[in-house]
Write a protein that holds these residues in place. Structure first.
Motif, PDB file in Angstrom:
ATOM      1  N   THR A  12     -13.431  -8.306 -69.146  1.00 48.14           N
ATOM      2  CA  THR A  12     -14.764  -8.230 -69.725  1.00 48.14           C
ATOM      3  C   THR A  12     -14.723  -7.423 -71.019  1.00 48.14           C
ATOM      4  OG1 THR A  12     -15.681  -8.288 -67.508  1.00 48.14           O
ATOM      5  CG2 THR A  12     -17.158  -7.598 -69.283  1.00 48.14           C
ATOM      6  N   GLY A  13     -15.006  -8.095 -72.115  1.00 47.69           N
ATOM      7  CA  GLY A  13     -15.015  -7.434 -73.417  1.00 47.69           C
ATOM      8  C   GLY A  13     -13.643  -7.132 -73.982  1.00 47.69           C
ATOM      9  N   LEU A  14     -12.578  -7.592 -73.325  1.00 45.35           N
ATOM     10  CA  LEU A  14     -11.218  -7.361 -73.806  1.00 45.35           C
ATOM     11  C   LEU A  14     -10.547  -8.686 -74.139  1.00 45.35           C
ATOM     12  CD1 LEU A  14     -10.013  -4.701 -71.216  1.00 45.35           C
ATOM     13  CD2 LEU A  14     -10.779  -4.301 -73.557  1.00 45.35           C
ATOM     14  N   GLU A  15      -9.676  -8.668 -75.138  1.00 40.30           N
ATOM     15  CA  GLU A  15      -8.956  -9.876 -75.508  1.00 40.30           C
ATOM     16  C   GLU A  15      -7.521  -9.570 -75.895  1.00 40.30           C
ATOM     17  OE1 GLU A  15     -11.471 -11.466 -78.569  1.00 40.30           O
ATOM     18  OE2 GLU A  15     -10.622 -10.169 -80.102  1.00 40.30           O
ATOM     19  N   ARG A  16      -6.702 -10.595 -75.846  1.00 39.31           N
ATOM     20  CA  ARG A  16      -5.291 -10.517 -76.201  1.00 39.31           C
ATOM     21  C   ARG A  16      -5.087 -11.414 -77.415  1.00 39.31           C
ATOM     22  NH1 ARG A  16      -0.633 -13.637 -74.901  1.00 39.31           N
ATOM     23  NH2 ARG A  16       1.206 -12.332 -74.658  1.00 39.31           N
ATOM     24  N   ARG A  17      -4.555 -10.837 -78.506  1.00 39.87           N
ATOM     25  CA  ARG A  17      -4.343 -11.574 -79.749  1.00 39.87           C
ATOM     26  C   ARG A  17      -2.854 -11.730 -80.022  1.00 39.87           C
ATOM     27  NH1 ARG A  17      -8.307 -11.286 -83.953  1.00 39.87           N
ATOM     28  NH2 ARG A  17     -10.283 -11.136 -82.887  1.00 39.87           N
ATOM     29  N   GLU A  18      -2.433 -12.954 -80.290  1.00 45.13           N
ATOM     30  CA  GLU A  18      -1.058 -13.221 -80.689  1.00 45.13           C
ATOM     31  C   GLU A  18      -1.038 -13.311 -82.208  1.00 45.13           C
ATOM     32  OE1 GLU A  18       0.277 -16.747 -78.726  1.00 45.13           O
ATOM     33  OE2 GLU A  18       0.188 -15.824 -76.749  1.00 45.13           O
ATOM     34  N   ILE A  19      -0.216 -12.482 -82.826  1.00 48.29           N
ATOM     35  CA  ILE A  19      -0.125 -12.433 -84.288  1.00 48.29           C
ATOM     36  C   ILE A  19       1.178 -13.095 -84.720  1.00 48.29           C
ATOM     37  CG2 ILE A  19      -0.117 -10.916 -86.312  1.00 48.29           C
ATOM     38  CD1 ILE A  19      -2.699 -10.689 -84.690  1.00 48.29           C
ATOM     39  N   VAL A  20       1.094 -13.926 -85.769  1.00 45.73           N
ATOM     40  CA  VAL A  20       2.265 -14.585 -86.339  1.00 45.73           C
ATOM     41  C   VAL A  20       2.266 -14.325 -87.843  1.00 45.73           C
ATOM     42  CG1 VAL A  20       2.254 -16.423 -84.591  1.00 45.73           C
ATOM     43  CG2 VAL A  20       1.034 -16.773 -86.739  1.00 45.73           C
ATOM     44  N   VAL A  21       3.387 -14.596 -88.485  1.00 49.58           N
ATOM     45  CA  VAL A  21       3.408 -14.596 -89.944  1.00 49.58           C
ATOM     46  C   VAL A  21       3.350 -16.055 -90.376  1.00 49.58           C
ATOM     47  CG1 VAL A  21       4.570 -12.404 -90.339  1.00 49.58           C
ATOM     48  CG2 VAL A  21       5.924 -14.458 -90.041  1.00 49.58           C
ATOM     49  N   LEU A  22       2.772 -16.293 -91.532  1.00 56.29           N
ATOM     50  CA  LEU A  22       2.527 -17.653 -91.976  1.00 56.29           C
ATOM     51  C   LEU A  22       3.809 -18.456 -92.173  1.00 56.29           C
ATOM     52  CD1 LEU A  22       0.201 -19.494 -92.462  1.00 56.29           C
ATOM     53  CD2 LEU A  22       0.136 -18.755 -94.828  1.00 56.29           C
ATOM     54  N   SER A  23       4.899 -17.789 -92.519  1.00 58.53           N
ATOM     55  CA  SER A  23       6.161 -18.512 -92.728  1.00 58.53           C
ATOM     56  C   SER A  23       6.777 -19.001 -91.424  1.00 58.53           C
ATOM     57  CB  SER A  23       7.162 -17.632 -93.478  1.00 58.53           C
ATOM     58  OG  SER A  23       7.417 -16.464 -92.726  1.00 58.53           O
ATOM     59  N   ALA A  24       6.354 -18.462 -90.294  1.00 59.22           N
ATOM     60  CA  ALA A  24       6.868 -18.891 -88.982  1.00 59.22           C
ATOM     61  C   ALA A  24       5.707 -18.903 -87.983  1.00 59.22           C
ATOM     62  CB  ALA A  24       7.966 -17.952 -88.519  1.00 59.22           C
ATOM     63  N   PRO A  25       4.791 -19.892 -88.105  1.00 60.64           N
ATOM     64  CA  PRO A  25       3.567 -19.864 -87.316  1.00 60.64           C
ATOM     65  C   PRO A  25       3.743 -20.072 -85.816  1.00 60.64           C
ATOM     66  CG  PRO A  25       3.710 -21.899 -88.533  1.00 60.64           C
ATOM     67  CD  PRO A  25       4.845 -21.030 -89.004  1.00 60.64           C
ATOM     68  N   SER A  26       4.923 -20.476 -85.377  1.00 67.13           N
ATOM     69  CA  SER A  26       5.110 -20.661 -83.939  1.00 67.13           C
ATOM     70  C   SER A  26       5.791 -19.461 -83.284  1.00 67.13           C
ATOM     71  CB  SER A  26       5.895 -21.943 -83.670  1.00 67.13           C
ATOM     72  OG  SER A  26       7.105 -21.924 -84.374  1.00 67.13           O
ATOM     73  N   ASP A  27       6.228 -18.482 -84.078  1.00 68.74           N
ATOM     74  CA  ASP A  27       6.898 -17.295 -83.537  1.00 68.74           C
ATOM     75  C   ASP A  27       5.943 -16.103 -83.507  1.00 68.74           C
ATOM     76  OD1 ASP A  27       9.192 -18.845 -83.494  1.00 68.74           O
ATOM     77  OD2 ASP A  27       9.928 -18.074 -85.414  1.00 68.74           O
ATOM     78  N   VAL A  28       5.575 -15.679 -82.318  1.00 66.20           N
ATOM     79  CA  VAL A  28       4.669 -14.539 -82.169  1.00 66.20           C
ATOM     80  C   VAL A  28       5.446 -13.264 -82.502  1.00 66.20           C
ATOM     81  CG1 VAL A  28       3.258 -13.218 -80.551  1.00 66.20           C
ATOM     82  CG2 VAL A  28       3.322 -15.721 -80.415  1.00 66.20           C
ATOM     83  N   ILE A  29       4.927 -12.485 -83.462  1.00 64.11           N
ATOM     84  CA  ILE A  29       5.611 -11.249 -83.853  1.00 64.11           C
ATOM     85  C   ILE A  29       4.986 -10.016 -83.219  1.00 64.11           C
ATOM     86  CG2 ILE A  29       6.435 -12.165 -86.052  1.00 64.11           C
ATOM     87  CD1 ILE A  29       4.162 -10.351 -87.317  1.00 64.11           C
ATOM     88  N   GLU A  30       3.744 -10.154 -82.758  1.00 66.17           N
ATOM     89  CA  GLU A  30       3.051  -9.005 -82.196  1.00 66.17           C
ATOM     90  C   GLU A  30       1.948  -9.493 -81.260  1.00 66.17           C
ATOM     91  OE1 GLU A  30       0.690  -5.035 -83.833  1.00 66.17           O
ATOM     92  OE2 GLU A  30       1.262  -6.592 -85.239  1.00 66.17           O
TER      93      GLU A  30
END
Length: 194
Positions: free
Chosen positions: A149-167
């Protein structure tokens, strides 16, 4: 009666948005001459400097997954999640295609134009004058899921490798959007805060 979701979405502009017009005016005032939505090897960027082969994209924080301001919609989560992934991958493909064709790519967030206009203009000016642009390291939100409730999980990528989650970041749901802080002149002052 309020507007339906479809009617609300239909009212969102694709061109001549406030950040786009603001950037164009600042570039023009700086003496930089450009074309709007001109054809390039990878679509029609917002601002095009054909002679110097520079393509400028102004990315909306919602549509392109800004790490600071992307707010996950509360309805049709599956649709919007897929749309975000698709947009991030398209942005990467466009940039790679343009660079391989000898173009420089400048990608700016709408909030950068709102809050840091001078820096945004300088970045475009450097690219037009032959300097590089660090689009490849630009961070994007690729996926957002609710984890409580009110919490979320964000997957961050860099634009040069949009399928690789870096954080992966977990925290409170983000709902904030960048806003312009308007300065109001106080009667009887010079307008200078110092």
């Amino acid at each position: 009666m309020g507007l339906s979701r479809s009617e609300q979405m239909a009212r969102i502009r694709g061109t001549n948005t406030s950040p786009e017009v603001t950037l164009r005016r600042a570039l023009w005032a700086r003496g930089l001459r450009y074309r709007l939505h001109a054809r390039t090897p990878a679509g029609r960027p917002d601002v095009v400097f054909s002679a110097s082969r520079v393509a400028v994209f102004i990315d909306g924080c919602f549509w392109h997954g800004c790490p600071l301001h992307y707010a996950r919609p509360r309805s049709r989560e599956e649709f919007w999640s897929a749309k975000l992934v698709e947009n991030v991958e398209r942005d990467a493909r466009q940039a790679v295609t343009l660079e391989s064709a000898g173009w420089q790519v400048v990608r700016l967030w709408e909030h950068e134009i709102i809050t840091e206009l001078e820096s945004a203009v300088e970045l475009v000016e450097r690219a037009v004058q032959g300097g590089g642009s660090p689009w490849a390291a630009q961070r994007r939100v690729r996926q957002v899921t609710e984890v409580g409730t009110g919490l979320e999980r964000r997957e961050i990528v860099v634009l040069s490798a949009p399928s690789d989650v870096i954080e992966v970041i977990e925290g409170p749901r983000i709902t904030a959007k960048a806003r312009v802080v308007k300065k109001v002149a106080v009667p009887g002052t010079t307008g200078n805060p110092e």
